[in-house]
Scaffold this motif. Structure first.
Motif: not given
Length: 729
Positions: A592-620
């Motif tokens: 059981v949780l207290p109700l709250a007022s809805p948040a202000a509507t914000a524009p949905a952020a468009a997802g960004t696809p992962l570019a092919s050939g992205l140059r990545v440095l992996l350090v482990d």
């Protein structure tokens, strides 16, 4: 007997004469020294003021450089590159609002016609640009230019920083930041100088841009005639001049070779001379006093009295130092009485010292005991935190190559081991959940579990949590939206723990219901599984408590999930309860949780696809994890470079063009935080996405990663989907 020749003097007059003769060379030497010290002080004062002017000039240059760099960054806006001036107007307006003392951003063509002016809506016809000479200079110089102080269309003083750019159609334009003089006033205000000093900054034509005193009164005016004459001597120098209000001052100035602005530092001449005059007066007074004292002592002191007084002085010093006091007898009554008084004072001092020592010893013992207890408590708490951090790191590190290998096998699509991979993935997820539960219950016990509260849609969280459940049939009944004030990740953890409990004890089926009851939201998770006895219901939310199980412990777990649920719900201002009609009758959990007022509507952020050939440095430094993750990323089309030490990573970055870097924190030669800073420095202004991929997952680790310059923090083991989202620009 021969008659005496010359003047005869009494001993008293001879001592006085010798004292005066001895002081004469000191007086002459002191006078010469004061003059020499005054000259040195003047040269040092000039040097100090000139160095201050140079430092301020560098600070002003840095402000201009920063504004030019910010404009260069804004010039790379996708909207501007696409030629969409209306979209660029909004981007430029937001960037100008984020900069202190920026009135706005303008975009003008070569003729001075304004194409964009953020000080007004885009549709309002813009006026002609001001300070056209600096605009033409920017076009001709093909580089950044700082204009002069002018009064704009709004009536306020400002100066432009201009950067030439090319629009997509090849048109030459100038992107300008219109900056208030207050930005330069802030630079002056950060300097610690005497209150009566005056600092001023003028532009390339001599207009006063900023002044440390009465700025609003004198802004836009020209320097005084005396200062103008002094400034004709070269790009920098020192000398005497007058302020605009007629005050005589000592002035140092320097003109920037980069932007042409001048910084002037002035100090009132009277305040500079006052220490010299004060020193001369003090020296003369001291000299006269010393001479008079010597004359008096030469007249009245005798060797016998001085010897007795010396004994008293040594006795008084011994009394103050706590040493034994020994004063010999004297035939002079007053000196004898003083000796007796010193001896009595020494006895009283010894008695007080003994009492004080006893009190201090008792106090020190009490303080030592308290500090020892506090130190032990701190050490125990620190040892526990360090153990849990290391435990989480050491348990998560081996999971990383396992998860990466499973993702890689899924990508290869080998159907022969699909069932075994599913088993391994379930067990890895189970082990990861056990580690997270251990760390969460530690934070709860130490009071370090914090929430980021804001309006969240509990219905959406329920839908996402149910959709993420695998291996169990779950029915969901929820309204379209139901808002509470909470931490969305922690509320998802609550529902996830309840569904995990249902998966282990609920017979493979569960029902999730969300509804509104008055001022509260009620979330119900029910199953038809093994149920709970009254004894278990009374203790089901206690940490580490579990119902009796078979030796095989097929249901697993540490008995922490429901304890974490209760604490998170209570931190949200709600409560959780458990119900069961008995063994074999299923279980129901109500949140059981207290109700709250809805948040202000914000524009949905468009997802960004992962570019092919992205140059990545992996350090482990874990070679298994690095190898498996690299193969997985290459399989999805990324160009991956692998390094096992920070030294190799920096060398690889210097040899190859890198778009993003996945960095482990616990490297053998340099920790990941220092490596991130080094990579940021090596990148200069070029875009580089840094992601921390580590077994350290506490909140302090995330905050430290953000402070070190990481764009994102991932806790091992990270799945392929996690890496996709992390590397997406």
């Amino acid at each position: 007997m021969q008659a005496r020749r010359g003047i005869t003097l009494s001993l008293r007059h001879l001592l006085i004469l010798l004292t005066a003769i001895g002081f004469l060379p000191l007086a002459l030497l002191g006078t010469w020294g004061l003059k020499a010290a005054g000259d040195v002080r003047q040269r040092e004062q000039d040097r100090s003021m000139l160095e201050l002017a140079r430092a301020l000039s560098s600070a002003v240059d840095a402000e201009h450089d920063g504004a030019a760099a910010a404009l260069a960054g804004i010039a790379h806006s996708p909207a501007l590159k696409a030629g969409d001036l209306r979209a660029f107007h909004e981007v430029a307006r937001q960037q100008a609002a984020a900069q202190a003392e920026w009135l706005g951003i303008t975009l003008a063509d070569e003729q001075g016609r304004l194409l964009v002016r953020t000080m007004a809506p885009f549709d309002v016809p813009p006026p002609t640009a001001v300070d056209l000479p600096s605009l033409r200079q920017a076009i001709a110089a093909h580089g950044p230019v700082v204009g002069n102080l002018v009064r704009g269309h709004s009536g306020r003083y400002a100066f432009p920083v201009r950067v030439p750019i090319n629009l997509p159609d090849g048109q030459r334009c100038v992107l300008s930041a219109v900056i208030e003089p207050g930005r330069i006033v802030n630079v002056i205000g950060r300097q610690r100088v005497p209150e009566d000093w005056i600092i001023a900054v003028t532009d390339g034509v001599g207009n006063r841009v900023a002044r440390s005193r009465e700025h609003e009164r004198y802004v836009g005016g020209a320097p005084s005639v005396a200062l103008q004459r002094l400034m004709h001597g070269g790009p920098e120098g020192t000398g005497d001049s007058k302020t605009i209000d007629g005050t005589e001052v000592r002035t140092a100035y320097t003109t920037s070779s980069r932007w042409g602005w001048t910084v002037v530092v002035s100090a009132p001449t009277e305040s500079l001379r006052y220490p010299l005059m004060q020193g001369a007066v003090v020296y003369a007074a001291g000299l006269a006093l010393s001479l008079a004292t010597c004359i008096v002592l030469a007249s009245i002191l005798a060797r016998r009295i001085v010897r007795r007084i010396d004994r008293l002085v040594r006795g008084a010093a011994a009394l103050g130092a706590g040493a034994p006091v020994s004063v010999g007898p004297s035939r002079i009554r007053e000196i004898e009485q003083m000796g007796q008084a010193l001896a009595a004072a020494a006895q009283q001092r010894d008695r007080h010292e003994r009492e004080r020592s006893e009190l201090l010893a008792s106090l020190e013992r009490a303080i030592a005991s308290q500090e020892e207890a506090l130190a032990e408590a701190r050490e125990a708490g620190q040892a526990k935190d360090e153990f849990l951090a290391v435990l989480g790191h050491e348990l998560r590190n081996p999971l990383s190559p396992i998860v990466a290998s499973l993702d890689l096998m899924d990508l290869r699509g080998d159907p022969g081991a699909q069932r075994e991979r599913a088993v391994m993935r379930r067990q890895v997820s189970h082990l990861k959940r056990l580690v997270d539960d251990l760390l969460d219950v530690s934070r709860i016990a130490s009071g370090k579990l914090t929430l980021e509260l804001h309006p969240v849609d509990l219905a959406e969280i329920a839908r996402q949590s149910v959709a993420a459940v695998a291996g169990m049939r779950v029915t969901l009944e929820t309204p379209e939206s139901l808002w509470v004030r909470g931490d969305d990740s922690r509320l998802a953890q609550v529902l996830g723990n309840l569904l995990s409990n249902a998966a282990r004890f609920g017979g493979g089926e569960a029902a999730v219901t969300l509804r509104s009851e008055g001022q509260n939201a009620r979330l119900t998770v029910s199953d038809r599984g093994v149920g709970m006895s009254p004894e278990l219901l009374a203790r089901v939310f206690e940490p580490f408590y579990q119902a009796p199980q078979q030796l095989a412990r097929r249901t697993g777990g540490l008995g922490l999930g429901l304890a974490i649920v209760r604490k998170i719900v209570e931190l949200h201002g709600g409560h959780v309860s458990a119900h069961s009609t008995g063994l074999g009758q299923g279980s129901t959990f109500d949140v059981v949780l207290p109700l709250a007022s809805p948040a202000a509507t914000a524009p949905a952020a468009a997802g960004t696809p992962l570019a092919s050939g992205l140059r990545v440095l992996l350090v482990d430094d874990n070679e298994d994890a690095a190898r498996a993750s690299a193969l997985m990323l290459r399989h999805i089309g990324l160009d991956v470079r692998v390094a096992h030490t920070a030294h190799d990573a920096l060398a690889t970055y210097g040899e190859h063009t890198i778009d993003a870097a996945l960095l482990d924190i616990g490297l053998p030669d340099m920790d990941g935080y220092a490596l991130a800073s080094a990579l940021r420095s090596a990148a200069g202004g070029r875009a580089l996405r840094l992601v921390a991929l580590t077994g350290y997952g506490q909140k302090s680790d995330v905050e430290r990663a953000t402070a070190a310059g990481f764009d994102l923090h991932l806790t091992k083991p990270a799945s392929l989907d996690d890496l996709r989202r992390a590397l997406a620009a």
